[in-house]
Design an enzyme around this catalytic site. Structure first.
Site, mmCIF file in Angstrom:
data_model
loop_
_atom_site.group_PDB
_atom_site.id
_atom_site.type_symbol
_atom_site.label_atom_id
_atom_site.label_comp_id
_atom_site.label_asym_id
_atom_site.label_seq_id
_atom_site.Cartn_x
_atom_site.Cartn_y
_atom_site.Cartn_z
ATOM 1 N N LYS A 1 -5.574 -19.422 79.302
ATOM 2 C CA LYS A 1 -4.288 -18.325 79.195
ATOM 3 C C LYS A 1 -4.406 -17.705 78.088
ATOM 4 O O LYS A 1 -4.880 -18.776 76.651
ATOM 5 C CB LYS A 1 -2.801 -18.175 79.073
ATOM 6 N N LYS B 1 -1.188 -17.486 71.358
ATOM 7 C CA LYS B 1 -1.088 -17.975 69.545
ATOM 8 C C LYS B 1 -1.466 -19.103 68.994
ATOM 9 O O LYS B 1 -2.160 -18.943 67.757
ATOM 10 C CB LYS B 1 0.691 -17.677 69.016
ATOM 11 N N LYS C 1 1.607 -29.871 75.847
ATOM 12 C CA LYS C 1 2.606 -29.638 74.413
ATOM 13 C C LYS C 1 2.234 -31.214 73.784
ATOM 14 O O LYS C 1 1.817 -31.468 72.550
ATOM 15 C CB LYS C 1 3.184 -28.664 74.105
HETATM 16 P P1 TYM Z 1 6.020 -18.395 74.701
HETATM 17 O O1 TYM Z 1 7.263 -17.787 73.633
HETATM 18 O O2 TYM Z 1 5.668 -18.951 74.792
HETATM 19 O O3 TYM Z 1 5.879 -16.142 74.966
HETATM 20 C C1 TYM Z 1 7.161 -15.424 75.488
HETATM 21 C C2 TYM Z 1 6.972 -14.083 76.767
HETATM 22 O O4 TYM Z 1 4.724 -14.314 76.615
HETATM 23 C C3 TYM Z 1 4.863 -14.788 78.113
HETATM 24 N N1 TYM Z 1 3.471 -15.005 78.369
HETATM 25 C C4 TYM Z 1 2.887 -14.336 77.990
HETATM 26 N N2 TYM Z 1 2.271 -13.289 78.791
HETATM 27 C C5 TYM Z 1 0.731 -12.842 79.554
HETATM 28 N N3 TYM Z 1 -0.090 -13.212 79.550
HETATM 29 C C6 TYM Z 1 0.104 -14.533 77.893
HETATM 30 N N4 TYM Z 1 -1.167 -15.119 78.056
HETATM 31 C C7 TYM Z 1 0.630 -15.114 77.731
HETATM 32 N N5 TYM Z 1 1.350 -16.068 76.148
HETATM 33 C C8 TYM Z 1 2.521 -15.886 77.021
HETATM 34 C C9 TYM Z 1 5.530 -16.331 78.512
HETATM 35 O O5 TYM Z 1 5.300 -15.993 79.587
HETATM 36 C C10 TYM Z 1 6.964 -15.432 77.826
HETATM 37 O O6 TYM Z 1 7.145 -14.362 79.582
HETATM 38 N N6 TYM Z 1 10.211 -20.670 76.969
HETATM 39 C C11 TYM Z 1 9.527 -19.520 76.694
HETATM 40 C C12 TYM Z 1 10.302 -18.905 75.971
HETATM 41 C C13 TYM Z 1 11.791 -18.718 76.969
HETATM 42 C C14 TYM Z 1 12.549 -17.918 77.376
HETATM 43 C C15 TYM Z 1 14.187 -18.291 77.562
HETATM 44 C C16 TYM Z 1 11.934 -17.187 78.265
HETATM 45 C C17 TYM Z 1 12.882 -19.319 76.065
HETATM 46 N N7 TYM Z 1 14.122 -19.347 76.699
HETATM 47 C C18 TYM Z 1 14.619 -17.843 78.840
HETATM 48 C C19 TYM Z 1 12.431 -16.616 79.036
HETATM 49 C C20 TYM Z 1 14.208 -17.169 79.059
HETATM 50 C C21 TYM Z 1 8.285 -19.258 75.797
HETATM 51 O O7 TYM Z 1 8.146 -19.826 75.233
HETATM 52 O O8 TYM Z 1 7.535 -18.331 75.478
#
Ligand code: TYM
Length: 328
Positions: free
Chosen positions: A192, A195, A111
């Site tokens: 991957k 968004k 990022k």
């Molecule tokens: P975020 O918002 O990027 O994504 C949310 C969830 O979706 C999963 N994910 C995917 N799984 C499979 N294939 C993909 N292409 C893909 N893109 C995203 C992510 O692994 C995630 O489970 N840091 C985290 C948010 C967060 C969080 C937490 C998660 C903040 N605090 C505490 C768990 C526990 C994030 O940016 O996810």
């Protein structure tokens, strides 16, 4: 009963990757665990956000959690910024984090790569994420594969704190689903699905119309072999489509390989598109019913209240362990 915590950033429309990698497993887990599902808006502002768009995305994500099957009677659904213990413990966990280990996070590197100005919060994202998890005595964190490194640092920070001060944090386990943990871009299947991909054809969004989904799947990059088989190294495109089909049809990849031995890519893609549409249509229908309802606000109010009760207790313990404030 064991406790689960997971979060999703309201930083844009959710993708099929978010749905299959995270949300879909939350729905089954809510019946077996004490669950907290969070809209992590304070994480989203580590990169610039348009304020009106952010508000809209927060509400939309809350509605999507419910539309995908999260039942507020089973799980606690809330917005991170409405439970102030998160940023408070986040600060405390920053004091236990080393700049070197934060700079090694691949999400930070990705990022910040090529950016002129990077916020300090992008670097200190992991201690905030650790706080999200640690406030609730979380045993298990279901996430996609890309969050593995963040979970490892969460465990390290919890262990470091427990050793130095007092043994107050539960060390959480990571839970990555067998299929769907890493859905790839349709156009560049070695990356991957994300968004923020600039190429709209790479990403299926949960709220995409059936026609758009069909078009995107049909233009997905494949290979010239003409055989539907799972081989992520040599056939990343077809393997990704097999993963998507397996996740949407509840069949194993082995079963699918067997039933597609003599089927061409055109027919295979049509079946993938149909399966994705069938998976997402009921979610979209419920989403449209929920998005403007007052019930959504009531659920979020109750969620924040419930989460605060638990989180404030843990925060008080952490402050006491470190000698902050006065003894009361
Ligand atoms: P975020 O918002 O990027 O994504 C949310 C969830 O979706 C999963 N994910 C995917 N799984 C499979 N294939 C993909 N292409 C893909 N893109 C995203 C992510 O692994 C995630 O489970 N840091 C985290 C948010 C967060 C969080 C937490 C998660 C903040 N605090 C505490 C768990 C526990 C994030 O940016 O996810």
């Amino acid at each position: 009963m064991k406790t689960i915590f997971s979060g999703i950033q309201p930083s844009g429309t959710l993708t099929l990757g978010n749905y299959l990698g995270a949300m879909k497993q939350f729905v089954t887990l809510q019946y077996e665990y004490n669950c907290y599902f969070c809209i992590v808006d304070e994480h989203a502002i580590t990169v610039p956000q348009d304020r009106l768009k952010l508000r809209e995305n927060i509400r939309s994500l809350a509605a999507l959690y419910l539309a995908s099957g999260i039942d507020p009677n089973q799980a606690t659904l809330f917005i991170q910024s409405e439970v102030s213990a998160h940023t408070q413990l986040g600060w405390i966990m920053q004091t236990q984090s080393y700049i070197g280990e934060l700079e090694r996070m691949t999400q930070f590197k990705d990022k910040s790569d090529g950016k002129e100005a990077v916020s300090a919060a992008l670097l200190t994202y992991p201690p905030l994420m650790a706080s999200d998890i640690l406030l609730y005595n979380t045993d298990v964190v279901p996430v996609g594969n890309d969050q593995k490194q963040h979970l490892e640092i969460t465990r390290d920070l919890a262990q470091r704190f427990n050793r130095k001060f007092n043994d107050i944090f539960t060390i959480p386990e990571i839970k990555i689903s067998k299929v769907g943990a890493r859905i790839m871009s349709l156009q560049e299947p070695t990356k991957k699905m994300s968004k923020s991909d600039l190429n709209q054809k790479s990403t299926i969004f949960i709220l995409d119309e059936p026609k758009q989904i069909e078009k995107k799947v049909k233009s997905a990059v494949t290979d010239s072999e003409g055989v539907v088989r799972f081989d992520p190294v040599n056939k990343p495109g077809i393997s990704n489509l097999l993963t998507i089909l397996a996740s949407c049809s509840n069949q194993t990849i082995k079963q699918l390989e067997a039933s597609y031995t003599n089927v061409n890519y055109g027919q295979f893609k049509q079946d993938v598109a149909n399966a994705v549409i069938a998976e997402l249509e009921p979610v979209q229908q419920r989403y449209n019913e929920i998005i403007n309802s007052n019930e959504l606000d009531e659920i979020l109010d109750q969620g924040a209240e419930k989460a605060s009760l638990v989180a404030n207790k843990k925060l008080a313990k952490a402050k006491k362990a470190m000698g902050l404030g006065r003894v009361k």
